[in-house]
Design an enzyme around this catalytic site. Structure first.
Site, short mmCIF file in Angstrom:
data_model
loop_
_atom_site.label_atom_id
_atom_site.label_comp_id
_atom_site.label_asym_id
_atom_site.label_seq_id
_atom_site.Cartn_x
_atom_site.Cartn_y
_atom_site.Cartn_z
CB CYS A 108 -0.92 0.02 1.22
SG CYS A 108 -1.97 1.49 1.27
CB CYS A 111 -1.68 4.69 4.49
SG CYS A 111 -3.15 3.98 3.73
CB SER A 112 -0.28 0.43 6.46
OG SER A 112 -1.09 1.05 7.44
CB CYS A 113 -4.98 -0.03 2.49
SG CYS A 113 -5.61 1.65 2.71
#
Length: 200
Positions: A108, A111-113
């Protein structure tokens, strides 16, 4: 790259969110409302048990049941729901299959999906800037750092998760596991294998 190697070598100040979470945890534990051991147990549950095991169950079913695998690759959200695994409302899931010709890897970049309901809490390296940038620009190098050496003729496909669409890798099943039961296969599937940074 490994779970022990965070990749971000800068000693940055924690984010505002991290500081607020730590402050809240401190207040709650000091007042006796929550025990730190209970918090650690919850984090461990989501990081190492509930999430990854859900994903492993999906992978094991796909390896064992061709009809389910077809449904999973066609409509992953619906297929996972058959097993009682439901993600965040409004989030769609796509499963991508590793084959002899293609190795898939998930990142991602913004961000950190991440599919929490399937994989639990994201590892620290997944959220790091180094992984998020290098997975796209030099995926083969990143995979080598995780211990994956691919043939030159194996294509690497990098999938960029978003808040609306998240990805899960269906690892390639080793031929010698073809006769194993789903229960045994579940124990062999790893979180990193479902991100694409490990082979099973």
């Amino acid at each position: 790259m490994s779970d022990e190697h965070d990749h971000d070598h800068h000693h940055a100040v924690p984010s505002d969110t991290a500081l607020r979470v730590k402050a809240l945890e401190t207040v709650l534990t000091q007042r006796g409302l929550v025990e730190s051991d209970a918090i650690d147990a919850i984090v461990d549950l989501y990081e190492n048990q509930v999430g990854p095991r859900n994903g492993a169950s999906v992978v094991a079913r796909a390896w064992s049941n061709a009809a389910f695998k077809s449904r999973l690759l066609n409509d992953a959200s619906a297929a996972c729901a058959e097993l009682g695994v439901v993600g965040v409302e409004g989030t769609h899931l796509k499963v991508v299959e590793n084959t002899d010709d293609t190795h898939n890897m998930v990142v991602c970049t913004l961000c950190s999906c991440y599919p929490w309901s399937l994989l639990g809490l994201p590892p620290r390296w997944y959220k790091s800037f180094a992984y998020r940038s290098r997975a796209v620009s030099e995926p083969r190098t990143v995979l080598r750092e995780f211990g994956i050496e691919l043939e030159d003729n194996t294509a690497v496909q990098v999938w960029d998760s978003t808040a609306e669409l998240r990805y899960l890798v269906l690892p390639k099943q080793p031929p010698e596991w073809a006769e194993l039961s789903e229960e045994v296969l579940i124990e062999k599937v790893t979180r990193n294998g479902m991100i694409g940074t490990a082979l099973v």
